[in-house]
Structure formats: structure tokens, C-alpha cells
Design an enzyme around this catalytic site. Sequence first.
Site, short mmCIF file in Angstrom:
data_model
loop_
_atom_site.label_atom_id
_atom_site.label_comp_id
_atom_site.label_asym_id
_atom_site.label_seq_id
_atom_site.Cartn_x
_atom_site.Cartn_y
_atom_site.Cartn_z
N SER A 21 37.99 45.58 41.62
CA SER A 21 38.80 44.79 42.56
C SER A 21 39.82 45.66 43.28
O SER A 21 40.00 45.57 44.50
CB SER A 21 39.59 43.71 41.83
OG SER A 21 38.75 42.75 41.32
N ARG A 25 40.11 46.92 47.44
CA ARG A 25 41.32 46.70 48.24
C ARG A 25 41.92 48.02 48.72
O ARG A 25 42.35 48.13 49.88
CB ARG A 25 42.33 45.89 47.42
CG ARG A 25 41.87 44.42 47.29
CD ARG A 25 42.47 43.72 46.11
NE ARG A 25 42.15 42.30 46.05
CZ ARG A 25 41.02 41.78 45.56
NH1 ARG A 25 40.07 42.58 45.10
NH2 ARG A 25 40.84 40.47 45.54
N GLY A 90 30.26 40.19 46.60
CA GLY A 90 30.98 39.05 47.16
C GLY A 90 32.35 39.45 47.67
O GLY A 90 32.82 38.95 48.70
N ARG A 118 25.66 32.62 47.58
CA ARG A 118 27.04 32.33 47.18
C ARG A 118 27.82 31.65 48.31
O ARG A 118 27.55 31.88 49.48
CB ARG A 118 27.72 33.61 46.71
CG ARG A 118 26.98 34.18 45.51
CD ARG A 118 27.59 35.42 44.99
NE ARG A 118 28.94 35.19 44.49
CZ ARG A 118 29.72 36.16 44.04
NH1 ARG A 118 29.30 37.40 44.04
NH2 ARG A 118 30.92 35.88 43.61
N GLN A 163 39.53 36.29 46.24
CA GLN A 163 38.82 36.84 47.40
C GLN A 163 39.18 36.08 48.66
O GLN A 163 39.41 36.66 49.72
CB GLN A 163 37.31 36.78 47.16
CG GLN A 163 36.85 37.70 46.03
CD GLN A 163 35.39 37.53 45.71
OE1 GLN A 163 34.71 36.66 46.26
NE2 GLN A 163 34.88 38.36 44.81
N ASP A 318 35.91 36.16 35.04
CA ASP A 318 34.85 37.17 35.05
C ASP A 318 34.45 37.60 33.64
O ASP A 318 33.38 38.17 33.44
CB ASP A 318 35.28 38.40 35.85
CG ASP A 318 35.20 38.13 37.35
OD1 ASP A 318 34.57 37.12 37.74
OD2 ASP A 318 35.78 38.92 38.11
N LYS A 345 28.98 32.52 40.97
CA LYS A 345 29.09 33.98 40.90
C LYS A 345 27.75 34.63 41.25
O LYS A 345 26.90 33.97 41.84
CB LYS A 345 29.56 34.39 39.51
CG LYS A 345 30.93 33.81 39.15
CD LYS A 345 32.03 34.49 39.93
CE LYS A 345 33.38 33.86 39.64
NZ LYS A 345 34.47 34.55 40.30
#
Length: 670
Positions: A21, A25, A90, A118, A163, A318, A345
Amino acid sequence: MIVAPLSRPIVGVIALPGDKSISHRALLFAALCEGPSDIRHLGSGADNKATQHCLRKLGVHVDGEGAHVTVTPPKELRKGPVELDCANSGTSMRLLTGLCAGLGVQATLIGDESLSKRPMRRVAKPLAELGAEIATTDGHAPVTVTPKPLKGATVRLETTSAQVKSAVVLAALFAEEATRLYEPELTRDHTERLMAALGFPLAVEGEDQDGKTAIVVRPFSGVRPKGFAVWVPGDPSSAAFWAVLASLVPGSDVTLIDVSLNPTRTGFVNVLRRMGAQIEVTERGASAGEPWGDLRIRAAEKLEATTVGGHEAHMAIDELPIVMIAMAFAEGRSEITDAGDLRNKESDRIQAMAAVLKALKIDHEVRPDGIAITGVPRDKRAPAQANVEAELDHRIALSAAVAGLIGPAPMSIAGFEAAGVSYGAFLQEVKTLTGEARPPSDAALARRKPITVAIDGPAGAGKSTVSKRLAERLGYTLVDTGAIYRSVALLTLRAGVDPNNAEAVAPIARSVDVRFEQKQGGQSVMCNGEDVTDAIRTPEVSRLASVVSTHRPVRAALLDIQRKLAGVGGAVLEGRDIGTVVFPEAEAKFFLDAAPEERARRRMDELAAKNQAADFETVLHEIRERDARDSARDVAPLKPAADAVLLDSTKLDVPAVVSEMERRVRAKEK
Ligand code: DC
């Protein structure tokens, strides 16, 4: 892939890959800067590669393929039309939708079979509130972004999703006015932390009348941030697989180093602890606005059932597949509720895990928003092989693999390659660790890749003693960089040059030749062919060294010699700026500190040994003064690198510090 049960405990230290993650970013924010950014310890999985690929399509230069990349934005990003293939990711698709809407890029975002199932309306809808035009294909990919000017808005998100939040934040940076954003519930906050750490215009404001916290994004006011340098802490989601495995394989004792300890990510630790897992958390440093550190997991006597729901279920969303494996091995009936989003997911994770549980012959009951599981401890299981499908989902593949490793029967996993999305090296790492229970063979030693070790810290923290012992233990070259500054000071003194005159000292630094020679009883310092080991330790040279080392041209001149002495790995360098300036890429970095009082006491002992009188208060005062000067100077100030492990020799004795360092270095030599 057939995963066989482990026959020995897993023991050792594991350096986790960079968090997925945070990596996404960091890459995206780097693309929004004016100049180049340096990102180290980037997640190595396919998802992070997908973001890099898409950024390249937008004209961003991403140099470097591994865990260290440089991101250089072009003068202006391509405005399209462009097709961005997000593969299985995703996060890439949702965040890039927001970014393209903000930048006014005409883009079509596509993904693989799993990603194309998704939900994408959840991101299109709030972006539309800012005035964006986003078309989905029946709520799914392909997603098309048509450039429209954006206005600021108050957006109340309907979906609990980091997200979606991040997509809106990215777009809002380019809106005409400020945007206020409310989440239904707190989600992982890497975006907010990273933006605050990098100086992007975002603020998190206190609660308003309905008790909600607002995320306020102000548009860029013409000026973009310059580039940045970040080190990405390790992935807690990958840590969760180890935590469950080590808890359930008797005799195991694993330390996971470099893990992000962001509280919005470590919910699984609380869940597992409640079940009886023995997990010790130690914070070691902070980077990119994230606390990070170690998780040490020792095998549990047994695990007991628990219930996970509400906010806790969202915070561990998760990790719920691997938590389900823990539940399958726990005594009693466990329940997961409020986790309906698991169905959205990479696969429908409730169904996919139900299939894994069924193959393991574990009683369970599927619910719309969760699952109930009646666990059976390992020793009460029939050893029958289970066959499962990874369903194109890395977390299912890895969770099933952990079940197979625990046993008692092997697990056959179709489509295990999906694990590569986040942690393709997992099974390989498991093999290495089970091997560590034996003394390493010569062959295993020969396979090690020697690394560069940086040890920085203030004077008196114990750096020299620790570095010397560590280098001996590792069989590495020791580079005492202070001796190089001292040699320059000695030559300055002998030449009668004014030590305060940077331009006069610089030529001495440029031409100095320092080498270290192994002699009986230690290392000798050779300066221009002369043994200066003792000559550079006088009080006068010490004082001059601290003067000449403040000159920028002197420091620049000595960079090359320090790097040459270290070679390409297999060296321990001790100094003040090794991890920050000399070797920012060093694989292992330590910042060794000690309380000023303790350092003053050590200095008193040294002086007493030389029969020199001193007064404690005066010595302490000098140490405090020098600390303040060293950390405030503008040339290479003394400060820990973001990825340096902070060790305090006030609390740990020398052998403890050295073995802590050795464990970490060994984990990174693989
Ligand atoms: O570690 P030492 O006491 O031998 O260092 C001597 C001087 O050199 C000290 O004043 C700090 C300076 N120094 C530095 O500025 N950067 C380094 N990497 C090493 C030493």
C-alpha cells in the site's frame, strides 16, 4: 504446487518486503512532484509493478527494476488518450482513476479477469461529486476518465475503503477549491501519513457535529513539492502469514524485521494475541510518517477461538483469510462478522476460504458478511491431503500454503503463482528459515551476499567497540571513517594550515590516502604510507577533526575514499553520516545512541584511565553541547536515516547490541 508440512520449527530473522500500500502511494506522489524522488525498499510484487507500468505510460520515468527506484516526472504528464493496464491491482486502478481525473488525463483503465470483476462505481461516484466524468462498464473495468475541471466539495464516502478515499484525495489536489472528505469509518491512513510527511497540502481536522473527522485537501497552489526520498517499511499483511505459521509450528521463534507498525494495519496482531499467540512488538524507527519495527513470534501452546467483527474486522480485512486459517487450527468455534467486503477482493474471499476449509475438512458456516469456523487443533486432524484453488488471489494462495506447512497433511494448491502479486518469495524464505535450525553449512555460507552495514551515532555511544566486534563476527572489512577525518586533521596541523579555512583544508582532503591494515591486536591506520594509529588519537587532533569535518568541500572530498574502502559489500562503516550521505543504499543501517549521562560516565572512565582529572557536570555539559551542534549543522547533520534501526546502548550491553545487529545483517545477506 504441493506444500508439504514442515518437519522442523522455523527459527530466525526475516526481513519483510516493502509494504504494498505504501509503495503504490509513494510512486504516485512522486509522479506529482517537480523533481526526481528516490524510493527504497519498494514492494517487489506484481501489483506495485503495475503502478510503475502505468506511470511510465503517463510519461513518468521510473528507473530501476528492483526495490530501489528513482521516479522522475516529466515537465508535463501525457494527457492521453492512454490505456492503463492495472493487471491484478485494485489499488492501481482506483488510485490512478483519481489521479487521472485530477490531472485531466483521458484514460481507459483495464485489468485482468479478477480485477475486472471488482466494483469500481464506489470510486466513480464520489469523484463525480468533484465534477469528474468517470464511466465504468456496468460498475466494473474498463473504467474511462474524461477530463473535466474539478471543483472542491464536501464528500461523504459511502464505502469504507482506503482506496476510494485516496482516489478522492488525489483528484482533490487539482480541484479549484478545498475538499472536505468524511469516511464512514477510519480506514488505513497511509495516504494521509505520507502526504503529511512529504509536505503535501492535506490536513486531518478534529470531529465535527456528527462526531466525524474531516480530511481536508487543499489544491496545489501552483507550486508542487520538490522530489523526496523515502524508505518504505515492510508489509504487515505479509507478516501475518508468518505470525500464524510460527504460532502453530511447535518450537518456532521468528523475528520479522522492518515491519510497518501503523495501527490501522496491525489489527491482526490483537486478534491473534487474543487467540493465545505469543507476539512481541518492538518499535525501531519511523519512516514516511509510519512507525516501524519488529514482530517476534514464538510458537503458542495452543490457539483458542475468538470473534472478530465491527471496526476490528475492517482494520484487519486483508488479513482475515490467514486469520481464518488460525481459527481452523484453534480450539472452539470462531466467528467473523461485518466483513462483507471480503467478497469484493481479488476473489470472493469468503467463498474461496470456505473452499479451503472444506478441503481441510473443517466445519464452517458461510454467512453474507463473514463465516463461523469450528477449529480442530493439528494433532487431532486426520492426515489427508487437501486440494484447493488459489482463485487468482494471492492471499488465498498464501493462506492455503500456510495451512499446508502447518500440516499434518500436504496441501495441493492450483494457481499458487498468484502469490507473486504480493509475496512470491514466501515459500523460499520458509525453506531458508527451517534450515537455520542447523548450523549453516559452508555451502550455505558461500551463497550469502555480503552487504554494506552503516553504523552511525554520537561519540561515546559505543560505535567503535560494537563495529569492531560486528565486523569480526561477520568476517567483514571495518571502515572507521572518523580515522579519515582525523588523518586530515593531523595533516592540517602538520602543514600549519588554518583548520577553519575550508578552502585551505580541502586540497589536503582531496589528496589524502588512508588505508587500514590488519595487525596483531587490531587495525592500524595508514595515512600517506605512515602508521598514524596513535598520532590521530591525541586531544588536539580530536578537536581539529571536529573542526575540519564541518567543511562542506572536505566532506565532499572524503566521500570517494570512504566508498572505495567499503568496496561493493562486506563492509561495516562507522561514522556520523554513513546511512544518510555516504551509503544511503546500505542494506543494514543502525543508529547507536546512549543517554548523555551514560556517555559522560564512559568519557569519565576513559579520562580516569589516562589519569586525567575531570568533573562530571562539565563533561556532561560538553556532550550535550556537541550533540546540539552536530544535529543542527547544515552539512550532513547527525541524524538517524529513516531506515536505520535505533539501538540504545544505555539499555543493551555490547554483546547484546552486536548480536542484535548480526541477526539483522544475516537476514539481509540472503
Ligand atoms: O568517530 P571519531 O571520534 O573518530 O570522529 C572524529 C571526528 O570526525 C568527529 O569530530 C566527527 C567527525 N566525523 C564526521 O563528521 N563524519 C564521520 N562519518 C565520521 C567522523
